[in-house]
Motif scaffolding. Structure first.
Motif, PDB file in Angstrom:
ATOM      1  N   SER A 121      13.656   5.252   0.447  1.00 50.73           N
ATOM      2  CA  SER A 121      14.281   4.732  -0.813  1.00 50.73           C
ATOM      3  C   SER A 121      14.069   3.755  -1.283  1.00 50.73           C
ATOM      4  CB  SER A 121      15.785   5.463  -0.473  1.00 50.73           C
ATOM      5  OG  SER A 121      15.915   6.623  -0.469  1.00 50.73           O
ATOM      6  N   LYS A 122      13.650   2.305  -0.925  1.00 52.28           N
ATOM      7  CA  LYS A 122      14.236   0.981  -0.426  1.00 52.28           C
ATOM      8  C   LYS A 122      12.675   0.847  -1.346  1.00 52.28           C
ATOM      9  CE  LYS A 122      16.402  -0.577   3.330  1.00 52.28           C
ATOM     10  NZ  LYS A 122      16.234  -1.564   4.497  1.00 52.28           N
ATOM     11  N   HIS A 123      11.351   1.495  -1.103  1.00 52.50           N
ATOM     12  CA  HIS A 123      10.291   1.414  -1.871  1.00 52.50           C
ATOM     13  C   HIS A 123      10.378   1.774  -3.412  1.00 52.50           C
ATOM     14  CE1 HIS A 123       7.053  -0.331   1.997  1.00 52.50           C
ATOM     15  NE2 HIS A 123       7.630   0.692   1.928  1.00 52.50           N
ATOM     16  N   LEU A 124      11.268   3.137  -3.704  1.00 53.27           N
ATOM     17  CA  LEU A 124      11.706   3.453  -4.428  1.00 53.27           C
ATOM     18  C   LEU A 124      12.278   2.365  -5.481  1.00 53.27           C
ATOM     19  CD1 LEU A 124      11.829   7.072  -3.318  1.00 53.27           C
ATOM     20  CD2 LEU A 124      10.188   6.456  -5.276  1.00 53.27           C
ATOM     21  N   ARG A 125      13.170   1.487  -5.121  1.00 52.24           N
ATOM     22  CA  ARG A 125      14.132   1.085  -5.493  1.00 52.24           C
ATOM     23  C   ARG A 125      13.335  -0.125  -5.954  1.00 52.24           C
ATOM     24  NH1 ARG A 125      17.851  -0.842  -1.355  1.00 52.24           N
ATOM     25  NH2 ARG A 125      17.506   2.527  -0.686  1.00 52.24           N
ATOM     26  N   VAL A 126      12.465  -0.604  -5.228  1.00 54.91           N
ATOM     27  CA  VAL A 126      11.404  -1.529  -5.451  1.00 54.91           C
ATOM     28  C   VAL A 126      10.330  -1.293  -7.462  1.00 54.91           C
ATOM     29  CG1 VAL A 126       9.431  -3.517  -5.480  1.00 54.91           C
ATOM     30  CG2 VAL A 126      11.171  -2.928  -3.454  1.00 54.91           C
ATOM     31  N   LEU A 127       9.674  -0.273  -6.588  1.00 55.73           N
ATOM     32  CA  LEU A 127       9.257   0.546  -7.921  1.00 55.73           C
ATOM     33  C   LEU A 127      10.109   0.226  -9.262  1.00 55.73           C
ATOM     34  CD1 LEU A 127       7.173   3.301  -6.127  1.00 55.73           C
ATOM     35  CD2 LEU A 127       6.010   1.009  -7.342  1.00 55.73           C
ATOM     36  N   GLU A 128      11.587   0.950  -9.209  1.00 48.85           N
ATOM     37  CA  GLU A 128      12.126   1.539 -10.009  1.00 48.85           C
ATOM     38  C   GLU A 128      12.630  -0.362 -10.884  1.00 48.85           C
ATOM     39  OE1 GLU A 128      15.303   4.869 -10.048  1.00 48.85           O
ATOM     40  OE2 GLU A 128      15.529   3.365  -7.548  1.00 48.85           O
ATOM     41  N   ASP A 129      13.088  -0.852 -10.040  1.00 49.60           N
ATOM     42  CA  ASP A 129      12.750  -2.557 -10.549  1.00 49.60           C
ATOM     43  C   ASP A 129      12.175  -3.279 -11.268  1.00 49.60           C
ATOM     44  OD1 ASP A 129      15.732  -2.241  -9.702  1.00 49.60           O
ATOM     45  OD2 ASP A 129      15.406  -3.632  -7.641  1.00 49.60           O
TER      46      ASP A 129
ATOM     47  N   PRO B 145       0.432  -1.304  -0.168  1.00 49.23           N
ATOM     48  CA  PRO B 145       0.256  -0.051   0.387  1.00 49.23           C
ATOM     49  C   PRO B 145       0.876   1.478  -0.034  1.00 49.23           C
ATOM     50  CG  PRO B 145      -0.288  -1.139   2.276  1.00 49.23           C
ATOM     51  CD  PRO B 145       0.476  -1.571   1.327  1.00 49.23           C
ATOM     52  N   THR B 146       1.939   1.445   0.727  1.00 51.10           N
ATOM     53  CA  THR B 146       2.469   2.364   1.157  1.00 51.10           C
ATOM     54  C   THR B 146       3.787   3.007  -0.734  1.00 51.10           C
ATOM     55  OG1 THR B 146       3.713   2.031   2.992  1.00 51.10           O
ATOM     56  CG2 THR B 146       4.991   3.614   1.594  1.00 51.10           C
ATOM     57  N   ARG B 147       3.973   1.802  -1.570  1.00 49.81           N
ATOM     58  CA  ARG B 147       4.097   1.939  -2.582  1.00 49.81           C
ATOM     59  C   ARG B 147       3.202   2.424  -3.930  1.00 49.81           C
ATOM     60  NH1 ARG B 147       8.072  -2.169  -1.396  1.00 49.81           N
ATOM     61  NH2 ARG B 147       6.193  -3.994  -1.962  1.00 49.81           N
ATOM     62  N   ARG B 148       1.985   1.423  -3.707  1.00 49.01           N
ATOM     63  CA  ARG B 148       0.839   2.625  -4.743  1.00 49.01           C
ATOM     64  C   ARG B 148       0.439   3.926  -4.228  1.00 49.01           C
ATOM     65  NH1 ARG B 148      -1.227  -2.823  -2.938  1.00 49.01           N
ATOM     66  NH2 ARG B 148      -2.833  -1.582  -0.892  1.00 49.01           N
ATOM     67  N   ASP B 149       0.982   4.167  -2.920  1.00 51.39           N
ATOM     68  CA  ASP B 149       0.201   5.211  -2.792  1.00 51.39           C
ATOM     69  C   ASP B 149       1.688   6.090  -3.477  1.00 51.39           C
ATOM     70  OD1 ASP B 149      -1.112   7.714  -1.220  1.00 51.39           O
ATOM     71  OD2 ASP B 149       0.429   8.071  -0.083  1.00 51.39           O
ATOM     72  N   ILE B 150       2.759   5.799  -2.879  1.00 45.50           N
ATOM     73  CA  ILE B 150       3.828   6.711  -3.985  1.00 45.50           C
ATOM     74  C   ILE B 150       3.727   6.953  -4.998  1.00 45.50           C
ATOM     75  CG2 ILE B 150       6.403   6.433  -4.484  1.00 45.50           C
ATOM     76  CD1 ILE B 150       6.860   5.423  -1.627  1.00 45.50           C
TER      77      ILE B 150
ATOM     78  N   PRO C 126       4.806  12.522   4.448  1.00 48.02           N
ATOM     79  CA  PRO C 126       3.989  12.466   5.143  1.00 48.02           C
ATOM     80  C   PRO C 126       3.961  10.788   5.597  1.00 48.02           C
ATOM     81  CG  PRO C 126       3.139  11.860   2.643  1.00 48.02           C
ATOM     82  CD  PRO C 126       4.710  12.983   2.905  1.00 48.02           C
ATOM     83  N   TYR C 127       4.643   9.614   5.237  1.00 46.82           N
ATOM     84  CA  TYR C 127       4.600   8.259   6.477  1.00 46.82           C
ATOM     85  C   TYR C 127       5.245   9.224   7.333  1.00 46.82           C
ATOM     86  CZ  TYR C 127       3.914   7.719   1.411  1.00 46.82           C
ATOM     87  OH  TYR C 127       3.166   7.555   0.589  1.00 46.82           O
ATOM     88  N   ASP C 128       5.760   8.151   8.361  1.00 46.74           N
ATOM     89  CA  ASP C 128       6.058   7.950   9.762  1.00 46.74           C
ATOM     90  C   ASP C 128       7.373   6.690  10.134  1.00 46.74           C
ATOM     91  OD1 ASP C 128       6.840   8.120  12.681  1.00 46.74           O
ATOM     92  OD2 ASP C 128       5.368   6.670  13.570  1.00 46.74           O
ATOM     93  N   VAL C 129       8.039   6.713   8.518  1.00 44.85           N
ATOM     94  CA  VAL C 129       9.008   6.036   8.048  1.00 44.85           C
ATOM     95  C   VAL C 129      10.417   6.997   7.746  1.00 44.85           C
ATOM     96  CG1 VAL C 129       7.828   4.053   7.746  1.00 44.85           C
ATOM     97  CG2 VAL C 129       8.612   6.150   5.807  1.00 44.85           C
ATOM     98  N   THR C 130      11.451   6.745   7.397  1.00 40.80           N
ATOM     99  CA  THR C 130      12.513   7.139   6.978  1.00 40.80           C
ATOM    100  C   THR C 130      12.751   6.980   5.980  1.00 40.80           C
ATOM    101  OG1 THR C 130      14.043   4.930   6.923  1.00 40.80           O
ATOM    102  CG2 THR C 130      13.423   6.310   8.839  1.00 40.80           C
ATOM    103  N   VAL C 131      13.853   8.391   5.446  1.00 43.77           N
ATOM    104  CA  VAL C 131      13.999   8.484   4.063  1.00 43.77           C
ATOM    105  C   VAL C 131      14.436   6.989   3.958  1.00 43.77           C
ATOM    106  CG1 VAL C 131      15.262   9.389   2.252  1.00 43.77           C
ATOM    107  CG2 VAL C 131      14.104  11.533   4.424  1.00 43.77           C
ATOM    108  N   GLN C 132      15.462   6.653   4.305  1.00 45.14           N
ATOM    109  CA  GLN C 132      16.168   5.199   3.439  1.00 45.14           C
ATOM    110  C   GLN C 132      14.541   4.620   3.430  1.00 45.14           C
ATOM    111  OE1 GLN C 132      17.013   7.224   6.379  1.00 45.14           O
ATOM    112  NE2 GLN C 132      18.754   8.138   5.897  1.00 45.14           N
ATOM    113  N   ALA C 133      13.612   4.634   4.274  1.00 39.92           N
ATOM    114  CA  ALA C 133      12.559   3.140   4.060  1.00 39.92           C
ATOM    115  C   ALA C 133      11.838   3.661   2.444  1.00 39.92           C
ATOM    116  CB  ALA C 133      11.758   3.190   5.054  1.00 39.92           C
TER     117      ALA C 133
END
Length: 121
Positions: free
Chosen positions: A47-55, A16-21, A38-45
């Motif tokens: 970034s990991k979601h973005l890497r999955v979306l990039e892949d 759901p976070t990746r869908r929101d992104i 807007p998320y209660d997570v780190t920039v690194q977290a």
């Protein structure tokens, strides 16, 4: 991780976070920091979601001076749309066949309850 792109896309969008992104990037490009805000997570977290979306081919990053904006690669959705439409057409064809069978059954039932009307036709 599945090796075909469609599987990677659906797997990436399962979160759901990746869908929101993806939804937020549909409005326009954003940096990792902007996406993380807007998320209660780190920039690194994020970034990991973005890497999955990039892949999966859904997101790309460019360099703009010191910024690295993320961009939604909307043409990937064409691949998903074609896959979904194929199964939608098949389902519609099955429903049309079912409608025809039900109409025949209803006609047969009506003729059995009113045999005179069926003979007059």
């Amino acid at each position: 991780m599945p090796d075909d792109q469609l599987s990677r896309v659906f797997a990436a969008l399962a979160d759901p976070t990746r869908r929101d992104i993806v939804g937020r990037l549909a409005v326009g490009d954003a940096t990792v920091g902007q996406l993380a805000a807007p998320y209660d997570v780190t920039v690194q977290a994020v970034s990991k979601h973005l890497r999955v979306l990039e892949d999966a081919g859904l997101v790309s990053r460019t360099r703009d001076a010191q910024r690295r904006p993320c961009h939604l690669e909307a043409e990937v959705f064409d691949l998903m749309t074609k896959w979904i439409e194929r199964y939608q057409r098949q389902a519609e064809e099955r429903y049309q066949r079912l409608d025809a069978v039900l109409a025949r059954l209803q006609d047969d039932e009506q003729q059995q309850t009113d045999p005179d009307e069926g003979a007059a036709s």
